[in-house]
Write an enzyme that holds these catalytic residues in place. Structure first.
Site, PDB file in Angstrom:
ATOM      1  N   ARG A 187      -9.842   4.502  -2.641  1.00 35.98           N
ATOM      2  CA  ARG A 187      -9.406   3.890  -1.574  1.00 35.98           C
ATOM      3  C   ARG A 187      -9.942   4.599  -0.150  1.00 35.98           C
ATOM      4  NH1 ARG A 187      -5.074   2.839  -5.276  1.00 35.98           N
ATOM      5  NH2 ARG A 187      -4.829   0.347  -5.501  1.00 35.98           N
ATOM      6  N   CYS A 243      -8.866  -3.338 -11.208  1.00 38.53           N
ATOM      7  CA  CYS A 243      -8.311  -2.234 -10.577  1.00 38.53           C
ATOM      8  C   CYS A 243      -7.094  -2.247  -9.663  1.00 38.53           C
ATOM      9  CB  CYS A 243      -9.463  -1.576  -9.686  1.00 38.53           C
ATOM     10  SG  CYS A 243      -9.715  -2.796  -8.214  1.00 38.53           S
ATOM     11  N   ARG A 271     -14.601   2.440  -2.508  1.00 39.25           N
ATOM     12  CA  ARG A 271     -14.546   1.080  -1.849  1.00 39.25           C
ATOM     13  C   ARG A 271     -14.658   1.413  -0.497  1.00 39.25           C
ATOM     14  NH1 ARG A 271      -9.248  -2.219  -2.486  1.00 39.25           N
ATOM     15  NH2 ARG A 271      -8.280  -0.678  -1.126  1.00 39.25           N
ATOM     16  N   ASN A 302      -4.062  -7.760  -7.429  1.00 38.34           N
ATOM     17  CA  ASN A 302      -3.117  -8.061  -6.202  1.00 38.34           C
ATOM     18  C   ASN A 302      -3.559  -8.944  -5.498  1.00 38.34           C
ATOM     19  OD1 ASN A 302      -1.960  -5.598  -7.339  1.00 38.34           O
ATOM     20  ND2 ASN A 302      -2.611  -4.380  -5.578  1.00 38.34           N
ATOM     21  N   ASP A 303      -4.841  -8.948  -4.782  1.00 35.53           N
ATOM     22  CA  ASP A 303      -5.199  -9.979  -3.783  1.00 35.53           C
ATOM     23  C   ASP A 303      -5.693 -11.045  -4.288  1.00 35.53           C
ATOM     24  OD1 ASP A 303      -4.807  -8.841  -1.171  1.00 35.53           O
ATOM     25  OD2 ASP A 303      -6.595  -7.398  -1.427  1.00 35.53           O
ATOM     26  N   GLU A 360     -11.920 -10.646  -5.134  1.00 39.26           N
ATOM     27  CA  GLU A 360     -10.414 -10.676  -4.771  1.00 39.26           C
ATOM     28  C   GLU A 360     -10.153 -12.233  -4.268  1.00 39.26           C
ATOM     29  OE1 GLU A 360      -9.207  -6.968  -2.397  1.00 39.26           O
ATOM     30  OE2 GLU A 360     -11.490  -7.531  -1.808  1.00 39.26           O
ATOM     31  N   ARG A 403       1.375 -10.848  -0.695  1.00 38.06           N
ATOM     32  CA  ARG A 403       1.593  -9.742  -1.890  1.00 38.06           C
ATOM     33  C   ARG A 403       2.972  -8.884  -1.324  1.00 38.06           C
ATOM     34  NH1 ARG A 403      -3.286  -5.720  -1.129  1.00 38.06           N
ATOM     35  NH2 ARG A 403      -2.091  -4.465  -2.199  1.00 38.06           N
ATOM     36  N   HIS A 430       0.711  -1.194  -0.167  1.00 38.73           N
ATOM     37  CA  HIS A 430       0.061  -0.250  -0.025  1.00 38.73           C
ATOM     38  C   HIS A 430       1.080   1.400  -0.098  1.00 38.73           C
ATOM     39  CE1 HIS A 430      -3.066  -2.822   1.073  1.00 38.73           C
ATOM     40  NE2 HIS A 430      -3.927  -2.026   0.297  1.00 38.73           N
TER      41      HIS A 430
END
Length: 826
Positions: free
Chosen positions: A580, A783, A616, A738-739, A715, A749, A477
Site C-alpha cells: 500500500r 487481497c 498499488r 473490502n471495496d 473493486e 466499509r 485503514h
C-alpha cells in the site's frame, strides 16, 4: 398627526433573508446612538429606527405611523424583532402592527428585553444568522452577564439542594419579567418523572429530550420544584445545569394540545429507561462477576457491542489519545470580526455535517444549537474582536466552568468530557489543533475515539500493546495498519467510562475487554498472553498449500511498512500481494519529490527481499486524504474521485509517481497495480503514459524497470461483470474484497451497524469473484481482508482463487485453519 420622514440612515445595511431589528423609542438621539453601536457589532445587520415624534423625530414621544413605515421597509426580512425603550412605546408598536397589510408583513415579535443590552445581544444573534425565536431569546438573556458581574443573583442556572429554585439562564427571563412562563399565563399539561438512570440527567437523555422538544419550539418546559419556576426546554446546557441525579424528580410541561399526553409520556420514557439497559450503561463493571479470566468475566460497560478488528491479547494501563492545541501567537494580528464569524460558523457546520448516527457525537453536537454557547462565541468575536478559535475556547471554558459549578454529582461532572470532545472537533475543523499526544514511555492500551490511519501508522507493538476504539471499523485503514503491526484492536466499544491509567485486559479475538481486573485475574491473563505468543510462531515456511485436485493455494502478504515486509519475508510467503503505497504519504502536506518517493519505496523493496512485490499506485480519495492533491470536498467521496480517477485529475503528480516507481524497481520483481479502475480506457491511458515515461527515462539515460507488469484492482462490480474486456490490457487481477463488497452491498466499509446486510450479501461477493476467476488468461488474487477469514478463504478457493494475500500477522492462523479443514470444490 404628522408622519416624520426617517432621517438618512434610519434603515441600516440591508441584508435580506435574515432577521432585522426595529428600535422603537421616545428619543431619536438615543436611538441613533444605539444604532451606531449596533453597526460596530454587526455592520451587515439590517436595523430600522422609529424613534421620537414631530418633524424629524425631534420631539420626545413615539409615532405609530413611523413604526408602520419602518415595518413596511423591513417586509422582506426573515423576521423583525421590535425593542422598546419604555413600556409606553408598546401601544404605538401594537397600533402599527394592526395597520400593517398582511401581504407586507414579515413575522414580527415585540420583545420585552432591555433596550440597550437586549439590542446588542439580539444584533449578535441576528448577525450570526439566528432565527427570530433565538434572536428574541438572546435579547431576553442579555442582562445575565451584568447580574453575574454585580453578584446580585446566583450564577445562571445553578441549583443547590433538592428543594432549591433554579435561576433562569442566558435565554430566558424570570416569570415576573415577561410572563411567558408563569403558571397563570399558559394552559399547560404536566407529568412528574423520577429519574432511574444511575448517571442521572446526563448528556444523552438530555440531548434526546431536547430533540423531542425541538419538534415544537416554545411548547415544552421543565421544572425541579413542581412548577413554581419553570425553564423553557430549549437549551442543552440549561438542562445539564439542573444537576438531576438518580431518584430525584423532574416535572415536564407541554402546552395543551391533542398530542400533549403522548408527547410527555415519550419524554418521560427517555428519563426512565428499562432497568436492564440502565444497569448496562451505569457501571463499567456491571454484571462482571469473575468466573474464568479477566476477558470472560468483564463485559463492555456500554450497550455497544465491541467488534474484532485485529485479534490478540493485551493488558496494560490506558492512555487516552488526545490532540494538543497549537500555540497561538503572542501578538495576533487584529482579526476581521465578520470573517472570523464566518470561520466559526463554517467550523460548526463542518462538525455538524460530520456527525453520523453515533449517539454520543449527535448529542454533543446539540451544544452547537445552544444559545448559551453560540451567542457567547459570537459576542466575543463581534464585540471583543477575538479570533474564531480564541472566542470558541473562551466560550467553551466559560460554559464548562458554569456547568462544573452547577453540577455537584461526580458522575455527571465526569460527563463534561463530552464538551471537551466537541471543543476538540471544532478546533480541528478550524485547523488549530496540534499533533496527537502519544505515550512517551512505558507500554499501554491506547483508547481512541476514532483512530486515524495517520496515527495508526506510527504505532508499534513495543509501546502500544493494544487499541480500544469507541468507534472505528474492522475494515478501516487504521485496522489494516494495526494488523500490519500485530497490535490487537477492538472497535465499536461505545461510550463506556474509561479513565487515564485504568488497567485493562483485552481479548480482541473474543470481542471482550475487562476494566480493573484483580491481581489474580491479571496473573491468569498474563499466562494466556505468553501461551498465545508461543503458538503463533510457525514451525516451517508458509508459502503455499497443496489441494486435493493437485493445485496449490499461494500465501501472499499485504504490507504497508518495512517492518511488515520483513515479517512477511520471515514467514516465507510467496510474495507481497499488496504493497500500500499511500501509507508512505500519510500526513504529508506537500507532494513528495520523485527522489523522496524512490527512497521510501526502495526501503520497502529491500525489506521484501527478492520476492515479487505488487505495489498499488497511490490510492487517494474517499477516506484517504492527501492535502497536496487538493481534490476538494465531494458530496459522496466514496463514489467520486478515488484511485485512478484522482491520479488522472493530477497528471503532474501521477507522472512523477510512476517515474519514481519505475526508477525504484531496478533490480526487483516490482509489479504495478491500479486502484479503483472502472473502465478499460483508464488502463489504456496508464499504459500509454508508462510507455512515454519509459522513452523519457531512456533518453535521459536513467536506469529504470522495463518492461513492467501492470494489473488492476477489481473493486467495482462493473469490472467483475465485464472482466473479459480487461484481459487484453491487464497482466493480472487483484480482488479488493473490502471495496468490492462495499459497492456490491451499498454499505459503507466503516459502517458498523449494518453487519446483517454484509453477512447476507457474501454470496453476491463470491459470485463476482467467481466471474473474475473463470477467465483463465490472467492470475487472480484476493487481497482484501476477507481473505483472512477462514470461512471466506475456503469459499474463495472453491470458486477458483489460488492466491490469498493478507496481513502477515494473520497468515499462520489462516494456514492452520485451511490445513485442518476440507475445501469444497477444490
Amino acid at each position: 398627526m404628522t408622519t416624520p420622514a426617517p432621517p438618512e440612515g434610519a434603515v441600516a445595511s440591508p441584508q435580506q433573508g435574515s432577521v432585522a431589528l426595529l428600535l422603537v423609542g421616545h428619543s431619536r438621539v438615543m436611538a441613533d446612538a444605539l444604532l451606531g453601536l449596533l453597526r460596530q457589532v454587526a455592520p451587515d445587520l439590517r436595523v430600522a429606527v422609529a424613534a421620537g415624534a414631530g418633524e424629524g423625530g425631534s420631539e420626545l414621544g413615539t409615532d405609530a405611523t413611523a413604526i408602520l413605515r419602518a415595518l413596511e421597509d423591513l417586509g422582506d426580512a426573515a423576521g423583525v424583532l421590535i425593542l422598546l425603550d419604555l413600556g409606553s412605546a408598546l401601544l404605538s408598536a401594537q397600533t402599527a402592527l394592526s395597520l400593517l397589510d398582511a401581504p407586507q408583513r414579515a413575522p414580527v415579535r415585540i420583545c420585552p428585553a432591555p433596550y440597550v443590552e437586549g439590542a446588542l445581544a439580539a444584533a449578535v444573534a441576528a448577525g450570526g444568522g439566528a432565527s427570530l425565536d433565538d434572536v428574541c431569546q438572546a435579547a431576553l438573556g442579555a442582562l445575565e452577564s451584568k447580574r453575574d458581574a454585580l453578584a446580585e443573583a446566583p450564577r445562571a442556572g445553578s441549583v443547590g439542594a433538592d428543594d432549591a429554585t433554579p435561576q433562569y439562564g442566558e435565554t430566558s427571563a424570570k416569570p415576573d419579567d415577561d410572563g411567558l412562563h408563569s403558571v397563570e399565563a399558559l394552559d399547560l399539561q404536566s407529568i412528574e418523572v423520577t429519574l432511574t438512570d444511575p448517571a442521572g440527567l446526563h448528556l444523552r437523555p438530555a440531548a434526546a429530550l431536547l430533540r423531542l422538544a425541538q419538534q415544537a419550539p416554545g411548547a415544552f418546559f421543565v421544572s425541579i420544584d413542581g412548577g413554581a419556576t419553570r425553564l423553557p426546554l430549549d437549551s442543552l446546557s440549561r438542562l445539564l445545569r439542573l444537576d438531576r441525579r438518580q431518584g430525584q424528580k423532574l416535572w415536564l410541561y407541554a402546552k395543551q394540545n391533542p398530542q400533549a399526553t403522548a408527547q410527555l409520556e415519550e419524554m418521560a420514557k427517555l428519563l426512565t429507561p428499562a432497568p436492564a439497559a440502565v444497569t448496562a450503561a451505569g457501571s463499567p463493571r456491571a454484571g462482571a462477576t469473575p468466573t474464568r479470566d479477566a476477558s470472560e468475566s468483564h463485559q463492555d460497560a456500554s450497550r455497544a457491542t465491541p467488534r474484532l478488528a485485529v485479534p490478540g491479547l493485551a493488558m496494560g494501563p490506558v492512555h487516552i489519545l488526545r490532540r494538543a492545541r497549537k500555540a497561538q501567537p503572542e501578538t495576533p494580528q487584529k482579526s476581521d470580526p465578520q470573517a472570523e464569524l464566518r470561520k466559526i460558523q463554517g467550523a460548526w457546520q463542518k462538525v455538524l455535517d460530520a456527525t453520523s448516527a453515533d449517539e454520543i457525537l449527535a448529542a454533543q453536537s446539540l451544544f452547537l444549537q445552544d444559545p448559551a454557547l453560540t451567542q457567547g462565541v459570537q459576542w466575543r468575536i463581534l464585540v471583543e474582536h477575538l479570533s474564531a478559535a480564541e472566542a470558541w475556547v473562551a466560550a467553551v471554558q466559560g460554559l464548562r466552568n458554569d456547568l462544573e459549578e452547577a453540577i455537584q454529582d461526580p458522575a455527571l461532572r465526569a460527563r463534561l468530557s463530552d464538551l471537551d470532545d466537541l471543543s476538540a472537533r471544532v478546533l480541528e475543523a478550524l485547523g488549530v489543533l496540534g499533533d496527537w499526544q502519544l505515550p512517551t514511555s512505558g507500554a499501554c492500551i491506547l483508547l481512541a475515539e476514532d483512530l486515524p490511519p495517520s496515527v495508526a501508522r506510527r504505532l508499534s507493538h513495543d509501546r502500544i500493546l493494544g487499541v480500544l476504539d469507541r468507534r472505528g471499523g474492522p475494515q478501516s485503514h487504521a485496522a489494516i495498519l494495526l494488523r500490519a503491526a500485530n497490535i490487537p484492536y477492538l472497535v465499536g466499544i461505545g461510550p463506556a467510562p474509561i479513565a487515564e491509567g485504568q488497567m485493562v485486559a483485552m481479548d480482541a479475538g473474543a470481542g471482550r475487554y475487562a476494566l480493573d481486573p484483580t491481581a489474580e485475574e491479571q496473573k491468569a491473563f498474563a499466562k494466556r498472553i505468553v501461551a498465545s505468543a508461543i503458538a503463533t510462531v510457525p514451525s516451517q515456511p508458509i508459502t503455499s498449500l497443496a489441494l486435493a485436485d493437485g493445485s496449490r493455494v499461494e500465501f501472499w502478504a499485504n504490507v504497508a511498512s518495512p517492518n511488515e515486509a520483513k515479517a512477511a519475508a520471515s514467514l516465507g510467503v510467496a510474495g507481497i500481494g499488496l504493497l500500500r503505497s499511500e501509507m508512505l504519504f500519510l500526513g504529508a502536506t506537500q507532494a513528495p519529490t520523485e527522489v523522496e518517493q524512490i527512497e521510501r519505496i526502495q526501503e520497502l523493496l529491500q525489506a521484501a527481499g527478492q520476492r515479487p512485490v505488487i505495489l498499488r499506485v497511490l490510492d487517494a480519495g474517499a477516506d484517504k486524504s492527501f492535502p497536496f492533491l487538493r481534490l476538494g470536498a465531494e458530496p459522496n467521496p466514496a463514489l467520486g474521485l478515488r484511485g485512478i480517477r484522482a491520479l488522472e485529475r493530477r497528471p503532474d503528480f501521477f507522472r512523477s509517481h510512476l517515474r519514481a516507481l519505475l526508477r525504484a524497481g531496478v533490480g526487483y520483481d516490482l509489479r504495478l497495480l491500479l486502484p479503483m479502475v472502472t473502465i478499460v480506457q483508464e488502463v489504456a491511458r496508464t499504459r500509454q503514459l508508462l510507455e512515454r515515461l519509459h522513452a523519457e527515462l531512456s533518453a535521459e539515460k536513467i536506469p529504470h524497470l522495463w518492461p513492467v507488469s501492470l494489473g488492476i484492482m477489481v473493486e467495482v462490480p462493473a469490472v467483475a461483470l465485464k472482466i473479459q474486456d480487461f484481459v487484453p490490457l491487464a497482466d493480472f487481477f487483484s480482488v479488493g474484497s473490502n471495496d468490492l463488497g462495499q459497492y456490491t452491498w451499498a454499505v459503507d466499509r466503516e459502517q458498523g451497524d449494518l453487519g446483517e446486510i454484509e453477512a447476507s450479501g457474501r454470496a453476491a461477493l463470491l459470485d463476482l469473484c467467481a466471474l473474475v476467476a473463470q477467465q483463465k488468461q490472467r492470475p487472480v488474487s484476493v487481497c482484501g481482508e476477507a481473505a483472512a477469514d477462514p470461512f471466506m478463504a475456503r469459499a474463495f478457493i472453491a470458486r477458483g482463487i489460488r492466491r490469498l494475500s493478507v496481513a502477515p500477522a494473520l497468515i499462520p492462523a489462516l494456514d492452520r485453519a485451511l490445513r485442518e479443514s476440507d475445501i469444497p470444490g477444490a
